[in-house]
Each structure stands twice: as C-alpha cells, then as structure tokens.
Motif scaffolding. Structure first.
Motif, PDB file in Angstrom:
ATOM      1  N   MET A 242     -26.480   3.641   0.653  1.00 13.78           N
ATOM      2  CA  MET A 242     -25.781   3.223  -0.602  1.00 13.78           C
ATOM      3  C   MET A 242     -25.164   1.799  -0.617  1.00 13.78           C
ATOM      4  O   MET A 242     -24.977   1.317   0.152  1.00 13.78           O
ATOM      5  N   TYR A 243     -25.418   1.087  -2.010  1.00 14.91           N
ATOM      6  CA  TYR A 243     -24.819  -0.274  -2.078  1.00 14.91           C
ATOM      7  C   TYR A 243     -24.286  -0.438  -3.431  1.00 14.91           C
ATOM      8  O   TYR A 243     -25.121  -0.268  -4.451  1.00 14.91           O
ATOM      9  N   LEU A 244     -23.187  -0.665  -3.641  1.00 11.23           N
ATOM     10  CA  LEU A 244     -22.766  -0.988  -5.079  1.00 11.23           C
ATOM     11  C   LEU A 244     -22.493   0.398  -5.922  1.00 11.23           C
ATOM     12  O   LEU A 244     -23.210   0.044  -7.044  1.00 11.23           O
ATOM     13  N   GLY A 245     -22.736   1.302  -5.500  1.00 11.17           N
ATOM     14  CA  GLY A 245     -22.843   2.851  -6.190  1.00 11.17           C
ATOM     15  C   GLY A 245     -24.264   3.231  -6.340  1.00 11.17           C
ATOM     16  O   GLY A 245     -24.405   4.135  -7.123  1.00 11.17           O
ATOM     17  N   ASN A 246     -25.024   2.524  -5.669  1.00  9.57           N
ATOM     18  CA  ASN A 246     -26.494   2.887  -5.886  1.00  9.57           C
ATOM     19  C   ASN A 246     -27.297   3.184  -4.736  1.00  9.57           C
ATOM     20  O   ASN A 246     -27.016   2.496  -3.561  1.00  9.57           O
ATOM     21  N   PRO A 247     -28.320   4.336  -4.623  1.00  5.60           N
ATOM     22  CA  PRO A 247     -28.915   4.664  -3.480  1.00  5.60           C
ATOM     23  C   PRO A 247     -30.070   3.452  -3.162  1.00  5.60           C
ATOM     24  O   PRO A 247     -30.898   3.162  -4.185  1.00  5.60           O
ATOM     25  N   VAL A 248     -30.247   2.880  -2.100  1.00  4.87           N
ATOM     26  CA  VAL A 248     -31.080   1.967  -1.852  1.00  4.87           C
ATOM     27  C   VAL A 248     -31.882   2.269  -0.814  1.00  4.87           C
ATOM     28  O   VAL A 248     -33.343   1.806  -0.797  1.00  4.87           O
ATOM     29  N   GLU A 249     -31.743   3.598   0.063  1.00  2.00           N
ATOM     30  CA  GLU A 249     -33.100   3.744   0.891  1.00  2.00           C
ATOM     31  C   GLU A 249     -32.437   5.531   1.118  1.00  2.00           C
ATOM     32  O   GLU A 249     -31.146   5.688   1.355  1.00  2.00           O
ATOM     33  N   LEU A 250     -33.497   6.103   1.348  1.00  3.11           N
ATOM     34  CA  LEU A 250     -33.182   7.561   1.793  1.00  3.11           C
ATOM     35  C   LEU A 250     -34.450   7.789   2.625  1.00  3.11           C
ATOM     36  O   LEU A 250     -35.454   7.956   2.202  1.00  3.11           O
ATOM     37  N   ALA A 251     -34.028   8.630   3.822  1.00  2.10           N
ATOM     38  CA  ALA A 251     -35.401   8.645   4.754  1.00  2.10           C
ATOM     39  C   ALA A 251     -34.741   9.605   5.850  1.00  2.10           C
ATOM     40  O   ALA A 251     -33.612   9.844   5.989  1.00  2.10           O
ATOM     41  N   SER A 252     -35.480  10.221   6.577  1.00  3.34           N
ATOM     42  CA  SER A 252     -35.308  11.115   7.685  1.00  3.34           C
ATOM     43  C   SER A 252     -34.629   9.988   8.615  1.00  3.34           C
ATOM     44  O   SER A 252     -34.854   8.819   8.698  1.00  3.34           O
ATOM     45  N   LYS A 253     -33.945  10.823   9.799  1.00  2.00           N
ATOM     46  CA  LYS A 253     -33.089   9.743  10.715  1.00  2.00           C
ATOM     47  C   LYS A 253     -34.107   8.903  11.374  1.00  2.00           C
ATOM     48  O   LYS A 253     -33.988   7.760  11.525  1.00  2.00           O
ATOM     49  N   LYS A 254     -35.361   9.607  11.892  1.00  2.00           N
ATOM     50  CA  LYS A 254     -36.074   8.937  12.792  1.00  2.00           C
ATOM     51  C   LYS A 254     -36.961   7.611  12.050  1.00  2.00           C
ATOM     52  O   LYS A 254     -36.784   6.525  12.495  1.00  2.00           O
ATOM     53  N   SER A 255     -37.268   7.876  10.754  1.00  2.00           N
ATOM     54  CA  SER A 255     -37.737   6.874  10.102  1.00  2.00           C
ATOM     55  C   SER A 255     -36.837   5.755   9.610  1.00  2.00           C
ATOM     56  O   SER A 255     -37.520   4.743   9.820  1.00  2.00           O
ATOM     57  N   ASP A 291     -20.326 -12.222  -1.169  1.00  2.00           N
ATOM     58  CA  ASP A 291     -19.134 -10.970  -0.904  1.00  2.00           C
ATOM     59  C   ASP A 291     -19.980  -9.999  -1.624  1.00  2.00           C
ATOM     60  O   ASP A 291     -20.785 -10.390  -2.478  1.00  2.00           O
ATOM     61  N   LEU A 292     -19.258  -8.641  -1.493  1.00  2.00           N
ATOM     62  CA  LEU A 292     -19.685  -7.663  -2.217  1.00  2.00           C
ATOM     63  C   LEU A 292     -19.416  -7.920  -3.866  1.00  2.00           C
ATOM     64  O   LEU A 292     -18.182  -8.111  -4.167  1.00  2.00           O
ATOM     65  N   PRO A 293     -20.200  -7.763  -4.826  1.00  2.00           N
ATOM     66  CA  PRO A 293     -20.147  -8.127  -6.229  1.00  2.00           C
ATOM     67  C   PRO A 293     -18.992  -6.837  -6.669  1.00  2.00           C
ATOM     68  O   PRO A 293     -18.889  -5.940  -5.994  1.00  2.00           O
ATOM     69  N   SER A 294     -18.338  -7.255  -7.722  1.00  2.00           N
ATOM     70  CA  SER A 294     -17.436  -6.253  -8.262  1.00  2.00           C
ATOM     71  C   SER A 294     -18.159  -5.217  -9.136  1.00  2.00           C
ATOM     72  O   SER A 294     -19.098  -5.415  -9.838  1.00  2.00           O
ATOM     73  N   THR A 306     -27.912 -10.472  -5.459  1.00  2.00           N
ATOM     74  CA  THR A 306     -27.095 -11.882  -5.418  1.00  2.00           C
ATOM     75  C   THR A 306     -26.756 -11.980  -3.767  1.00  2.00           C
ATOM     76  O   THR A 306     -26.616 -13.014  -3.349  1.00  2.00           O
ATOM     77  N   ARG A 307     -27.332 -10.911  -2.991  1.00  2.00           N
ATOM     78  CA  ARG A 307     -27.161 -11.312  -1.506  1.00  2.00           C
ATOM     79  C   ARG A 307     -28.502 -11.144  -0.733  1.00  2.00           C
ATOM     80  O   ARG A 307     -28.658 -11.028   0.365  1.00  2.00           O
ATOM     81  N   CYS A 308     -29.757 -10.934  -1.508  1.00  2.00           N
ATOM     82  CA  CYS A 308     -30.775 -10.527  -0.830  1.00  2.00           C
ATOM     83  C   CYS A 308     -31.644 -12.035  -0.718  1.00  2.00           C
ATOM     84  O   CYS A 308     -31.894 -12.897  -1.744  1.00  2.00           O
TER      85      CYS A 308
END
Length: 340
Positions: A242-255, A291-294, A306-308
């Motif tokens: 998660m980043y700033l309240g949003n999911p950015v990646e969801l995967a199996s542990k190995k992947s 920095d992490l945005p508000s 903004t950080r990518c």
C-alpha cells in the motif's frame, strides 16, 4: 485466469471480500468555526481484495500508508466511508452494533503494543477469560478456568502465572497474552496489526513462528501488517503493498519477492538488508525522491507519481487500478509496459 481464481484453488473457501473500501476522516483546523466543513483525510482510498480460508495476507508499506486503518476497517473498529466488507457472504457494513458484536466471535485482533492493549487492573486469567464471559456466559467458572489454562499452555505461558498482572511480564510474554485472548473463542480470522514491531528480534521470531504453528493447527486466516519485509516474507502467502491509502501491488509471496513490478515495491525491496556482506555492499538502494504527500491533499491521478522516476503526464490524470500482470500478480501502474 485472475489472481483471485488461482489463490482460491489453493486456499479453499473465501472468508472475506473487500470491495472499493474507503475510510476518510473529517479533519478541521484548531481555529475553524463549528459550522465550517473540514478536509477529508483519505486514510484508505479504494481497496479491493479477497481473504481465503487458512491463508496469511501480508500488508506492507511505509508509515502513513493506511495499513492500520485498513486493519481496523476490516473489523469495523473505525467508520467506513464507502465500500463493503463481506464476511462469509454477509455485508458487515450493514450490521448494527449488536449484530456486529456477535460477529466478533469469528473476527479477532492482535494489537501493536502488547502492554498497552492489556488492562493493567486485570489479572492475566481475567484478561484471557473476558471474551468467554462475554460470548459464552453459560460456561461455569471451572470450565472457563480450564479453557484459559489450556490456551495459556498452548501459547507458551505457564498456567501458574494466571493470577499475575501485565506489568509483571516482558513484552514478548504480553504479546502471548494478547494472542491467547484473541484465540480463546477459536475465531476464523485474526488481524495482526504490527504484532512484533515493539519486540526484540529474537522474540519477533518466536512470536511469528507461534502464529504460524497456531494457524496450521487451528486453520486460521491471518491479515499480518508489518514494516519488516523479511518478517512478512516468512509468514505470508500473499502480500499487499500500500501507498498513501491505495493498493499498488498484490501478489503471491514468491512472485512479489522474486519479481517486484511497481517502482514503489522495488524501492522497498532494495532497502531490505541482505545477510551476506558482499551482496549487501554491492546492491543498489533505490531512494525515493521527496516526502510522502499529505493524505489530506493527495496527488491527482497516480498517488505515487510525485516520487516516481518514471511518471509522465498521463500519470497525473489517470488513477491506475490493480490489473493482472500474471495469474498470481496484480500491479497498479499505467506505465508498467514502458518501465520493465
């Protein structure tokens, strides 16, 4: 085939489905007038996921990304602004207080600070027995005491300390008390909100291994929230970043650990220490700019832009949603094909 189908085949039944979950808090400045509207702090801003029977879903991200708010929202410990949390086919968001209280027999939580989560005026026996007295009043005092002694023994606490108080125990022992209290009703799902972050490294390993043993023994499902990616790797089946309240990646542990795709996940992975000194000295740490945005005023479009280092104009106008990268991997990045 989507990630949900693949994991469902491996983990049997669906326990919980989270649909577009949002948790916004109304924030007012100290000098605001009573009739003035506050600003919305978007702690969780659109999470979709499924939790399966017997699995552990790890949740990671830096401080302020909404991990703990998500944990509390799953159990309706904070008000849900939008979306649904469906437990075994029943929407929890539509239940009143009494109905939700009955559901808490199946849904329990282990908190971050082991000592602060225990009532200092109650003995260990009374703390662990409290859920039984609430949900199973028909049990006799002797039956309750026997149940408490059994679960204490199972989590590594000597039954002869049943009349002691929390301040007489170490942090690791207090967390074992919290685990015993969560398990006494034999729930189906336990949400662990950074349960080892306040403990020494050696004690962390003991608690994590205990949770894994109990999960296998009792067929528990866990939502395990942590900052330490190494701990999450050890205990999880799938991982949500998660980043700033949003999911950015969801995967199996190995992947996820073998092939992270989102720039934010790659930055997190690069910061994980490697026990081999040669590899540690030779690796490149991907530092994030700024920095992490508000969460009160998040960036438009992709919240990470903004950080990518790969952001372009499209990233400022389109909010990416989790989409399939493989059968067991989902990524929220509109530029994924360009930055591989």
């Amino acid at each position: 085939m989507t990630i949900e189908h693949t994991v469902a085949e491996q983990n049997n039944n669906v326990l919980m489905t989270v649909k577009d979950l949002k948790v916004h808090f109304n924030i007012k400045s100290d000098n605001a007038w009573p009739w003035e509207k506050g600003q919305a702090l978007k702690a969780v801003d659109g999470v979709n996921l499924t939790i399966y029977e017997g699995e552990t879903l790890g949740v990671v991200g830096e401080s302020g990304c909404g991990k703990s708010t998500l944990a509390r929202a799953l159990l309706r410990l904070v008000p849900i602004t939008e979306g649904n949390v469906v437990w075994l086919g029943q929407d929890l968001t539509g239940l009143d207080k009494k109905q939700m209280r009955d559901k808490r027999q199946e849904l329990q939580m282990i908190f971050q600070d082991p000592l602060a989560s225990l009532d200092p005026r109650m003995t260990v026996g009374d703390i662990i027995a409290e859920p039984l007295k609430t949900f199973k009043p028909e049990l006799s005092k002797e039956d309750v005491k026997n149940e408490v002694r059994q679960i204490m023994n199972r989590v590594g606490l000597l039954p002869n300390v049943i009349n002691r108080y929390p301040h007489e125990f170490s942090g690791g022992q207090c967390q074992r008390i919290g685990i015993a209290r969560a398990l006494i009703l034999k729930p189906k799902l336990i949400v662990c909100d950074e349960p080892v972050s306040a403990l020494d490294v050696s004690i962390q390993a003991q608690v994590v291994n205990l949770l894994k043993e109990l999960q296998e023994e009792m067929n528990l499902s866990l939502v395990f929230i942590a900052h330490d990616l190494s701990v999450v790797k050890h205990i999880s089946d799938r991982v949500l970043v998660m980043y700033l309240g949003n999911p950015v990646e969801l995967a199996s542990k190995k992947s996820l650990y073998d092939n992270p795709q989102h720039p934010y996940t790659k930055a997190l992975m690069s910061a994980v220490p490697v026990p081999d000194p040669k590899i540690e000295r030779g690796k490149t740490i991907q530092l994030l700019a700024g920095d992490l945005p508000s969460p009160i005023n998040p960036p438009s479009g992709c919240v990470f832009r903004t950080r990518c280092p790969h952001a372009n104009e499209t990233c400022s106008t389109e909010k990416p949603l989790l989409s399939a990268f493989s059968d067991v991997h989902q990524v929220a990045c509109s530029r994924l094909a360009d930055i591989k």
